[in-house]
Design an enzyme around this catalytic site. Sequence first.
Site, PDB file in Angstrom:
ATOM      1  N   HIS A 105       0.854  -1.187   0.000  1.00 35.66           N
ATOM      2  CA  HIS A 105       0.000   0.000   0.000  1.00 35.66           C
ATOM      3  C   HIS A 105       0.888   1.233   0.000  1.00 35.66           C
ATOM      4  O   HIS A 105       1.949   1.249   0.630  1.00 35.66           O
ATOM      5  CB  HIS A 105      -0.892   0.003   1.242  1.00 35.66           C
ATOM      6  CG  HIS A 105      -1.390   1.356   1.633  1.00 35.66           C
ATOM      7  ND1 HIS A 105      -0.802   2.103   2.635  1.00 35.66           N
ATOM      8  CD2 HIS A 105      -2.402   2.112   1.143  1.00 35.66           C
ATOM      9  CE1 HIS A 105      -1.451   3.248   2.755  1.00 35.66           C
ATOM     10  NE2 HIS A 105      -2.419   3.284   1.867  1.00 35.66           N
ATOM     11  N   VAL A 108       0.066   9.209  -1.076  1.00 37.46           N
ATOM     12  CA  VAL A 108       0.607  10.560  -0.886  1.00 37.46           C
ATOM     13  C   VAL A 108      -0.549  11.536  -1.102  1.00 37.46           C
ATOM     14  O   VAL A 108      -1.353  11.366  -2.013  1.00 37.46           O
ATOM     15  CB  VAL A 108       1.787  10.876  -1.830  1.00 37.46           C
ATOM     16  CG1 VAL A 108       3.062  10.198  -1.345  1.00 37.46           C
ATOM     17  CG2 VAL A 108       1.502  10.464  -3.272  1.00 37.46           C
ATOM     18  N   GLY A 258     -17.112  10.442  -0.634  1.00 38.68           N
ATOM     19  CA  GLY A 258     -16.308   9.966  -1.752  1.00 38.68           C
ATOM     20  C   GLY A 258     -16.957   8.783  -2.450  1.00 38.68           C
ATOM     21  O   GLY A 258     -17.999   8.276  -2.027  1.00 38.68           O
ATOM     22  N   ARG A 259     -16.321   8.335  -3.504  1.00 46.93           N
ATOM     23  CA  ARG A 259     -16.886   7.243  -4.297  1.00 46.93           C
ATOM     24  C   ARG A 259     -16.575   5.910  -3.622  1.00 46.93           C
ATOM     25  O   ARG A 259     -15.423   5.515  -3.502  1.00 46.93           O
ATOM     26  CB  ARG A 259     -16.286   7.281  -5.707  1.00 46.93           C
ATOM     27  CG  ARG A 259     -16.885   6.260  -6.650  1.00 46.93           C
ATOM     28  CD  ARG A 259     -16.415   6.577  -8.063  1.00 46.93           C
ATOM     29  NE  ARG A 259     -16.995   5.680  -9.031  1.00 46.93           N
ATOM     30  CZ  ARG A 259     -16.406   4.581  -9.500  1.00 46.93           C
ATOM     31  NH1 ARG A 259     -15.200   4.243  -9.043  1.00 46.93           N
ATOM     32  NH2 ARG A 259     -16.986   3.824 -10.401  1.00 46.93           N
TER      33      ARG A 259
END
Length: 306
Positions: A105, A108, A258-259
């Site tokens: 994973h 940034v 968010g999606r």
Amino acid sequence: MDIERVKQYLLNLQTTITGELQAIDGQSVFESDSWQRDAGGGGCSMVLREGAVFEQAGVNFSEVYGDNLPASASAQRPELAGRRFRAMGVSLVIHPHNPYIPTSHANVRFFVAEKDGEDPIWWFGGGFDLTPYYGFEADCRHWHSVARAACEPFGADRYPHYKQWCDEYFYLKHRQEARGIGGLFFDDINEPDFDQSFAFMRSVGDHFLPAYTPIVAVHKDDAFGEREKQFQLYRRGRYVEFNLVYDRGTLFGLQSGGRTESILMSLPPVVNWRYNYQPAAGSVEAELTDYYLVAKDWLAEHDDGH
């Protein structure tokens, strides 16, 4: 503060990482899925599925904005309440087929919160971490040596500090167990100034591929059987538990509208749970938790035979 320069770097990073991972896989390709957020912003999810090397790899770019930060962000920073926000980042999770290749994973990101008549509050965050199913000392040393190299130009204290933060963050408290062997985790970076903070974020982003792809190359052709695959699927359950219970990025994404498909892209496509499973004492499966998932200085000399 040049926000557009940050956005362009992130978009370029997504292109670079997807290009190299696709070349390594050699079979499947990344599919691009652009989306818009009703409350402001959007993004592009790049997902490779059922490849020769990667069972699933997702590399997402998102940029969202709104009038108020969600509770997951403002709870820790009450001074942000009532401010407009803009958040952007690249987040990726790679789930390989071969149990001898670790899951990885990286993330940034950049946040800025603004209010009329007041100075903006901004910061960078991110890091990368490694989640092996079968431990190899050489992999751990390589991963952490690249993590240290990403930090070295910015001060000798950065690597040990952000390594410790990573060890503490990616920890399943209800299991009293680390998710993996760590790496780097940093947040709230805004000193000494924007340019240096941005440079550090770029260094971490640019060091992800050199940290991960050599490990993939070493193990992608390793032979494995049903035992190793079943153990991988069982250990993936720990990954799911962490992401759904503790991960701040997952909580922020869901709370900010968010999606959902892109946020939960981090979850592995196939996973097993086994009630009260305990690997046989002295087995390589037991060694994962007994040795590799215990926080340690991987760059120190080891004299214990590993």
